[in-house]
Scaffold this motif. Sequence first.
Motif, PDB file in Angstrom:
ATOM      1  N   GLY A 144     -59.814  -7.416   6.157  1.00 58.13           N
ATOM      2  CA  GLY A 144     -58.695  -6.627   5.668  1.00 58.13           C
ATOM      3  C   GLY A 144     -57.484  -7.483   5.411  1.00 58.13           C
ATOM      4  N   GLY A 145     -56.552  -6.941   4.596  1.00 58.61           N
ATOM      5  CA  GLY A 145     -55.327  -7.641   4.278  1.00 58.61           C
ATOM      6  C   GLY A 145     -54.119  -6.871   4.750  1.00 58.61           C
ATOM      7  N   PRO A 146     -52.937  -7.463   4.696  1.00 51.91           N
ATOM      8  CA  PRO A 146     -51.721  -6.802   5.139  1.00 51.91           C
ATOM      9  C   PRO A 146     -51.354  -5.640   4.221  1.00 51.91           C
ATOM     10  CG  PRO A 146     -51.199  -8.881   4.066  1.00 51.91           C
ATOM     11  CD  PRO A 146     -52.691  -8.830   4.193  1.00 51.91           C
ATOM     12  N   PRO A 147     -50.497  -4.749   4.677  1.00 55.93           N
ATOM     13  CA  PRO A 147     -50.087  -3.624   3.828  1.00 55.93           C
ATOM     14  C   PRO A 147     -49.464  -4.118   2.525  1.00 55.93           C
ATOM     15  CG  PRO A 147     -48.671  -3.848   5.775  1.00 55.93           C
ATOM     16  CD  PRO A 147     -49.842  -4.730   5.999  1.00 55.93           C
ATOM     17  N   ASP A 185     -56.821  -1.682   2.789  1.00 55.88           N
ATOM     18  CA  ASP A 185     -57.640  -0.616   3.373  1.00 55.88           C
ATOM     19  C   ASP A 185     -58.586  -1.138   4.450  1.00 55.88           C
ATOM     20  OD1 ASP A 185     -56.459   1.290   1.782  1.00 55.88           O
ATOM     21  OD2 ASP A 185     -57.961   1.086   0.182  1.00 55.88           O
ATOM     22  N   GLY A 186     -58.614  -2.432   4.676  1.00 60.00           N
ATOM     23  CA  GLY A 186     -59.451  -2.965   5.745  1.00 60.00           C
ATOM     24  C   GLY A 186     -58.882  -2.636   7.114  1.00 60.00           C
ATOM     25  N   ILE A 191     -53.579  -2.630  11.446  1.00 60.77           N
ATOM     26  CA  ILE A 191     -53.596  -1.200  11.756  1.00 60.77           C
ATOM     27  C   ILE A 191     -52.177  -0.734  12.063  1.00 60.77           C
ATOM     28  CG2 ILE A 191     -54.446   0.571  13.340  1.00 60.77           C
ATOM     29  CD1 ILE A 191     -56.554  -0.594  11.458  1.00 60.77           C
ATOM     30  N   GLU A 192     -51.745   0.317  11.339  1.00 63.44           N
ATOM     31  CA  GLU A 192     -50.425   0.900  11.615  1.00 63.44           C
ATOM     32  C   GLU A 192     -50.434   1.585  12.978  1.00 63.44           C
ATOM     33  OE1 GLU A 192     -47.669   4.663  10.393  1.00 63.44           O
ATOM     34  OE2 GLU A 192     -49.257   4.071   9.006  1.00 63.44           O
ATOM     35  N   PHE A 232     -47.217  -2.605  12.277  1.00 64.13           N
ATOM     36  CA  PHE A 232     -48.646  -2.867  12.194  1.00 64.13           C
ATOM     37  C   PHE A 232     -49.049  -3.902  13.247  1.00 64.13           C
ATOM     38  CE2 PHE A 232     -47.736  -0.993   8.197  1.00 64.13           C
ATOM     39  CZ  PHE A 232     -48.906  -0.443   7.711  1.00 64.13           C
ATOM     40  N   TYR A 233     -50.295  -3.764  13.714  1.00 64.10           N
ATOM     41  CA  TYR A 233     -50.880  -4.747  14.637  1.00 64.10           C
ATOM     42  C   TYR A 233     -51.968  -5.520  13.895  1.00 64.10           C
ATOM     43  CZ  TYR A 233     -53.163  -6.802  18.712  1.00 64.10           C
ATOM     44  OH  TYR A 233     -53.695  -7.680  19.622  1.00 64.10           O
ATOM     45  N   ASP A 234     -51.961  -6.837  14.066  1.00 60.26           N
ATOM     46  CA  ASP A 234     -52.936  -7.712  13.411  1.00 60.26           C
ATOM     47  C   ASP A 234     -54.078  -8.006  14.384  1.00 60.26           C
ATOM     48  OD1 ASP A 234     -54.367  -9.649  12.106  1.00 60.26           O
ATOM     49  OD2 ASP A 234     -52.718 -11.091  11.956  1.00 60.26           O
ATOM     50  N   HIS A 235     -55.278  -7.493  14.069  1.00 56.28           N
ATOM     51  CA  HIS A 235     -56.444  -7.716  14.920  1.00 56.28           C
ATOM     52  C   HIS A 235     -57.067  -9.094  14.718  1.00 56.28           C
ATOM     53  CE1 HIS A 235     -57.045  -3.859  16.971  1.00 56.28           C
ATOM     54  NE2 HIS A 235     -56.520  -3.308  15.890  1.00 56.28           N
ATOM     55  N   GLY A 236     -56.542  -9.886  13.809  1.00 56.88           N
ATOM     56  CA  GLY A 236     -57.020 -11.247  13.651  1.00 56.88           C
ATOM     57  C   GLY A 236     -58.003 -11.417  12.516  1.00 56.88           C
ATOM     58  N   PRO A 237     -58.245 -12.662  12.131  1.00 56.22           N
ATOM     59  CA  PRO A 237     -59.090 -12.950  10.960  1.00 56.22           C
ATOM     60  C   PRO A 237     -60.553 -12.583  11.132  1.00 56.22           C
ATOM     61  CG  PRO A 237     -58.487 -14.963  12.139  1.00 56.22           C
ATOM     62  CD  PRO A 237     -57.673 -13.873  12.742  1.00 56.22           C
ATOM     63  N   SER A 238     -60.993 -12.294  12.357  1.00 50.63           N
ATOM     64  CA  SER A 238     -62.393 -11.894  12.545  1.00 50.63           C
ATOM     65  C   SER A 238     -62.677 -10.502  12.007  1.00 50.63           C
ATOM     66  CB  SER A 238     -62.758 -11.949  14.037  1.00 50.63           C
ATOM     67  OG  SER A 238     -61.966 -11.029  14.782  1.00 50.63           O
TER      68      SER A 238
END
Length: 893
Positions: free
Chosen positions: A185-188, A194-195, A199-200, A176-182
């Motif tokens: 969504g939460g982690p898997p 579902d946010g 993103i996988e 998964f890639y973390d687009h940041g707190p902006s």
Amino acid sequence: MTSLADIRSTFLDFYARNGHEVVASSPLVPRNDPTLMFANSGMVQFKNVFTGLEQRPYRRATTAQKCVRAGGKHNDLDNVGYTARHHTFFEMLGNFSFGDYFKESAIPFAWELLTKDFGIDGDRLLVTVYHTDDQAADIWKKVAGLTDDRIIRIPTNDNFWMMGPTGPCGPCTEIFYDHGPSVWGGPPGSADQDGDRFIEIWNLVFMQFEQFEDGARQDLPRPSIDTGMGLERIGALLQGKHDNYDTDLMRALIEASAHATSSDPDGPGKIHHRVIADHLRSTSFLIADGVMPSNEGRGYVLRRIMRRAMRHAAMLGARDPIMHRLVPALVQQMGAAYPELARGQALIADTLKREETRFRETLDRGLRLLDDELARLPDGADLPGEAAFRLYGTFGFPLDLTQDALREKGRAVDVAGFDAAMAEEKARARASWAGSGEAKDAAVWFGIAEQVGASEFLGYDTERAEGQILALVVDGQSVDQVAEGQGAWVVVNQTPFYAESGGQVADTGWLRKLADHDVTAAVSDVQKFADGRITAHRATPEKGGLSVGDAVALDVDHARRTAIRANHSATHLLNEALREALGDHVAQRGSLNAPDRLRFDFSHGQGLAPEELARVEREVNELIRQNGAVETRLMTPDDARALGAQALFGEKYGDEVRVVSMGTREGSAKGVDGRTYSIELCGGTHVERLGQIGAFVLLSDSASSAGVRRIEALTGQPALDHLRARDRALQEVAGLLKAPLPEVAARVKTLLDERRTLQNEVAQLRRERALGGPAQQATPAREIGGVPFRAQVLNGVSGKDLPGLIDGMKAEMGSGAVLLIAEDNGKAAVAAGVTPDLSARLSAVDILRAAVAELGGKGGGGRPDLAQGGAASASNAEAAIKAAEAVIEGVLA
């Protein structure tokens, strides 16, 4: 900006450097899995390799696999255009190990590619593993330095992959890639998973176990790797986008759509452009792989996707077909990676244009009917399922198309009601396609192939040979011997018999045991198994039995093979003659080369004119009279296509192909030297010289399916016999007419004119009697919504007389609608008519179908101004008239 094309090549190049074979994408129509409608993942083409049924010359592979998810279990169609990451067509990047390496290499490969070659910040990556997979978790810690909070253990089947209820299976690790707190969504595994923040981007499957029916699992002796990374998803990430439709490739297609419709790509029609861009890809690739629009199976799914895109084009204000105008933009973006797009460009564009032209004829009326149905409902109410079904049956609107139109109005469909009305048709549609691929006894054939190797075909050079029986198969089981009278598949190390393939029927002939000449077996069929490696002869010993190890003589039926070769060579000439006469969009869609006839299916939107048929027939016969030599050569597929060789769309070719050249043309730039007439990739048998075809006679041109024509023809002695029979029939007609042959046509025309005049007089008398005499039941003309409507029941009038009666009554009324129900010989004929000034609002087809339904009939059709149908009886005529009145009132009230 890194383009999707660059990302694709970077992925493949990385794995090529690491010892992987770069394998071309398989066609979208699976050849080894009858359970799938379309290829939907990268591992589909390797399924038999993973299960052990097939072996390849490599143990590591990498692919960019084209995939479609628009039907069956994997159906993303409803979401396409409205979300950031749903597509009907997508590319799946993958690397595969067939018992070569496992987790200890797969995870480091993935980390190196992502962080070094793609340059992704490793601190933005986290992974999931199956909750018991300590090995994968430890490797991630060691290779990537991930801490426990960035290795999320998932206890559900989301991280455990299974090929089916039984067979290979194993845990997964997803990256998964973390687009940041902006981004919300939460982690898997969390409540907010579902946010869109996490993103996988990649899934690595570890095929580690074999699952049995009793639920037990055991370790596979050679664990394997199967990974999948969506190109569109990783492309959006590397291009700094959060939406797949903002990538360079999709953006180019969206802007092409905007240009074709003279609209803003980012304006109110944004969703329409996204749908068009996505559906352009799926429809074009499906056509290039041999799928054509139809009302069944894969063709039905293709037509649904087409019509959804075409409706969105209409909503952008397009008044003329536009989808075909977007094909060059797609070829420019993806033609280099997928050359089948460029090869099929003319066919793709022609198919899209024809479908859109047909659909636009009914689109406006269908949408008007939808608006009329909604106007009768309370605000916000769902559309009744029966109305949605009527849209489907009358206008060809699939349910998802109706739902898509209603979504923009904040409405929905009563799906349960629609399903009830569609149950029978859905069952028929599901049964209409049986998938493709190996038969259920594939295991025995792959086992034989591994044991004895590939069969050698000698039939290009001889029709007689000797060989040794290597295997016998009875009822899907390998046996050591067969008894007299017992049918079996006989595998011989080498054979002159041609197995059914490429439209050419199988050879027949005889098989004889060398040690005992009395033991003979008639060969009735020859087929290929195990992906073409095994050739098997269907034979039944007539005296004595056969055993594995027996030496046998094989003799092909020479006369039958000669006739088949003539028809096959004529088919090649016919193919090129059609392209010369009709255009380069002509492409083979199927063929039959039998001993007594040939059949050729090809892409073309309309019937051939008599002069076109005459030109094709004349050109083929001119080439036959040239008596030129037929030449064959072996070369790579790329070299063959560089020569201009024609290939069958969707056909899978190996590393070496057989190229057949025949005929000479004058003053043309086509062909190997500018003069060769026909060049095709073909593994069939052919004549040595074109004169051996003898003669060529076209029998018929007819429609095979939507956009596909079928020509049937004869060659050789059957062609001459046909001409003689035709001449005898003409001589007999001349004798009956007592006219010389040159005058027969004129004499027949005179007789037909006289007959037509008499028929018109009889019809006029019938009409006068019908309208002037007493009616069994009639209603006076009345006004409905300001429109005159006249309905009448007639006795002793045939259905063919009704159109004339309708026309007369419309002329008398000036403006209005008419319904006539005629009863003759115990059956009812029905016709409805609407005057021209009303046909844009009121359709005679709708009036007719409402009436026919009340009479117990089904269907019927025609034009908005005149429609006809039938029923078993007119006994319920009063209800039929009231149903027609209700339709008029519903439209005009």
